[in-house]
Structures are given as structure tokens and as C-alpha cells.
Design an enzyme around this catalytic site. Structure first.
Site, PDB file in Angstrom:
ATOM      1  N   HIS A 251       2.080   1.783  -3.241  1.00 34.12           N
ATOM      2  CA  HIS A 251       1.160   2.711  -3.895  1.00 34.12           C
ATOM      3  C   HIS A 251       1.677   4.137  -3.909  1.00 34.12           C
ATOM      4  O   HIS A 251       0.933   5.064  -4.220  1.00 34.12           O
ATOM      5  CB  HIS A 251      -0.211   2.667  -3.212  1.00 34.12           C
ATOM      6  CG  HIS A 251      -0.915   1.355  -3.378  1.00 34.12           C
ATOM      7  ND1 HIS A 251      -2.155   1.103  -2.835  1.00 34.12           N
ATOM      8  CD2 HIS A 251      -0.562   0.221  -4.031  1.00 34.12           C
ATOM      9  CE1 HIS A 251      -2.528  -0.132  -3.134  1.00 34.12           C
ATOM     10  NE2 HIS A 251      -1.558  -0.687  -3.845  1.00 34.12           N
TER      11      HIS A 251
ATOM     12  N   ASP B 278       0.860  -1.185   0.000  1.00 35.76           N
ATOM     13  CA  ASP B 278       0.000   0.000   0.000  1.00 35.76           C
ATOM     14  C   ASP B 278       0.900   1.241   0.000  1.00 35.76           C
ATOM     15  O   ASP B 278       2.021   1.178  -0.477  1.00 35.76           O
ATOM     16  CB  ASP B 278      -0.954  -0.026   1.198  1.00 35.76           C
ATOM     17  CG  ASP B 278      -2.277   0.676   0.918  1.00 35.76           C
ATOM     18  OD1 ASP B 278      -2.240   1.870   0.573  1.00 35.76           O
ATOM     19  OD2 ASP B 278      -3.342   0.050   1.033  1.00 35.76           O
TER      20      ASP B 278
END
Length: 314
Positions: free
Chosen positions: A221, A198
Site C-alpha cells: 500500500h 499493506d
């Protein structure tokens, strides 16, 4: 002990978790850690909580709670609240440092996530390491891996220095943010390597004066402001500077994400000296962020973005 704590090593008292019953053989050491912390926290002179190297300690969810009578350094640190695993709460003028590894053994949690298996109901998972309501805190030279969910979260803290962290998890591990900053002021994050499933760094509402330098990010991310405004809430983020970061193989580069219906403002956000390699979406400002199983309701967006300079290369 860092000089900013105002004490020399000769003036501190050590508390070794093994002296409180921890064996370091993989058996449960939760009670020993808790008792060692309480003794260190109640000491009137500066304290060092020692976790011996090359040992394996099993810990259940535990909170290291203050305020303490004096400053504490945790060296080589390797509730039934399932959203929290290791927690430092209400601690002031302290340092958590060392070269040990905190391993969340998150694989079993990832496999049972609704984001991995649509047939499963969504359940929350623990954040591996939380610093809550702490002041004048130093966190450095830690290896944190395979968190159940987020790896490190700074919540409602003031005056934080973070450096030399290595944070790793599989690229497809769900919601495993590296460093999460919320309602925290005056935090500096530097010289850290983060690769997870993430955001490498996520900065959300209530955070002010956040600086990040020398960040190596990937997989993951990218580096994000938000999400902001979930549930029609008001969000405030200001004076965030990311100056000097290298992102490689990430889904996103730098991102600001806000929910529809939210209000507030994100101001004076600076991304500069950012180097990207093989990044799918280098820059994203998403005003219709939606992390739900079903499409989100269309609403008026009331959150303002003010002064967001970008200085990217490669």
C-alpha cells in the site's frame, strides 16, 4: 559486533541457543531461547546470542527483556499475548543481525481474518517482531516473511538504525505492514526491500526524526504517515524524511491518512526522490480515513498538516 557498541569481538562472550537445549529440528525451542537470552543479558561482558545457521527453530510468543548488564548482539536470529510473537523489550546498546529468516507462517491467520472472510468475527493477530522501549539499537540483514500481521514494529524506541531488511508476504495478506514506527524518535531506515499486503512503511503518532532512504517497495500500500487521530485522539508526527524510494505495483505511493475527529499536527514531512512504476494512487492526503465495517461518523477534522514538500518523478 559493530564498533559503535564500543567492544571488540575478542571481548565478548557467546551464548549459543543449542547449548541451552534447542535442537534446530523444528521442535519447540522457546525455553532454550529464553534461557540463553537470560544468561546473555546477565553477563557483565559484551554478549553474542548465537542462533546457528541452516536450522529450523519453532518459537511460541516470547519476550527478550532488559535492561541487560552489557551490550548484546543477536546473530542469525531466526506471553500468551496473541498480539506479540517475538519481543525485545527494555534493551539498550544492542544489535539484532545476521542472515537468518524469521517466518511467521501467517497463512492460517490470513485465512481466518475478517478482512478476508466477512463471515468471521474480527480478532487481532500477532506482530511478528517487536522492539519496545529500546535505546541505541541496530537491526540489520534480516529476512522476515509471512508475518501473522505486521512484520516489524518499533515502539517507544530512541536511537535506531535499521538496514538491509528483506520483508515479504503475499500481496493480498491483510494488515501485514512491513515496518511500523510508533512513538519512536531518531530512527533511520535504509537499504531495505519490502513487499507485503499493506504499507511498506507506516509511521504513526509520537514519532519524530524518522529518516528512510534506499527503500524498494512493492507490492503493498506504499509508504504512509498514519493513520492518525483514531477514536478522536490527539496525534503528533514531525520531522519525517523519505529520501530515495522506488515503488512498483503498489496500491498507493506516498500517503498521509487521518481520521475524522482527531486532533494534533503532522509537521515537516518530506517525500523526495521517489520513483514510481505502475502505482494506482501516487499521492494521497486522506482526511477522512475510515477502516471500519460500517461508515464512519462525519466529524470536524482538527489535525493540521504543516510543511509537506513532495519531490516525485516517473
Amino acid at each position: 559486533m559493530s564498533s559503535k557498541m564500543g567492544r571488540s569481538l575478542a571481548a565478548v562472550k557467546t551464548f549459543n541457543v543449542n547449548d541451552y537445549g534447542a535442537k534446530g529440528d523444528g521442535s519447540d525451542a522457546t525455553e532454550a531461547f529464553n534461557n540463553a537470552w537470560k544468561a546473555a543479558c546477565s553477563s557483565s561482558q559484551g554478549s553474542v546470542l548465537v542462533v546457528p545457521k541452516n536450522k529450523n527453530y519453532l518459537l511460541k510468543p516470547i519476550t527478550f527483556e532488559g535492561p541487560c548488564k552489557s551490550s548484546i548482539t543477536v546473530q542469525s536470529a531466526y506471553s500468551k499475548d496473541l498480539t506479540r510473537w517475538l519481543v525485545f523489550e527494555n534493551v539498550q546498546n544492542s544489535a539484532v543481525e545476521g542472515g537468518g529468516t524469521i517466518n511467521g507462517n501467517g497463512k492460517i491467520w490470513w485465512e481466518n481474518s475478517c478482512k478476508v472472510n466477512d463471515d468471521l468475527s474480527c480478532k487481532d493477530a500477532p506482530t511478528a517482531l517487536i522492539f519496545y522501549n529500546c535505546k541505541n539499537l541496530v537491526v540489520k540483514n534480516l529476512n522476515i516473511q509471512n508475518a501473522q500481521k505486521m512484520h516489524v514494529s518499533f515502539e517507544k524506541c530512541v536511537g535506531v538504525e535499521v538496514s538491509g531488511l528483506t520483508i515479504t508476504a503475499l500481496a493480498d495478506s491483510p494488515n501485514t505492514d512491513g515496518i511500523h514506527v510508533t512513538r519512536t524518535q531518531n530512527i533511520q531506515i535504509s537499504s531495505s526491500v519490502i513487499g507485503t499486503g499493506d504499507d511498506c512503511i507506516s509511521i504513526v503518532s509520537g514519532s519524530q526524526k524518522v529518516q528512510a532512504t534506499g527503500i524498494t517497495c512493492g507490492p503493498g500500500h506504499g509508504i504512509s504517515i498514519g493513520s492518525l487521530g483514531d477514536g478522536n485522539s490527539e496525534a503528533q508526527v514531525s520531522n519525517v524524511t523519505v529520501n530515495g524510494a522506488t515503488l512498483t505495483g503498489t496500491t498507493n505511493g506516498v500517503r498521509i491518512k487521518t481520521w475524522q475527529g482527531g486532533s494534533g499536527r503532522a509537521s515537516n514531512i518530506k517525500f523526495q526522490n521517489i520513483e514510481m512504476h505502475n502505482v494506482k494512487n501516487p499521492i494521497i492526503i486522506d482526511q477522512k480515513y475510515c477502516d471500519r465495517d460500517k461508515p464512519c461518523k462525519s466529524q470536524v477534522w482538527k489535525l493540521r498538516l504543516i510543511s509537506t514538500p513532495l519531490d516525485l518523478y516517473k
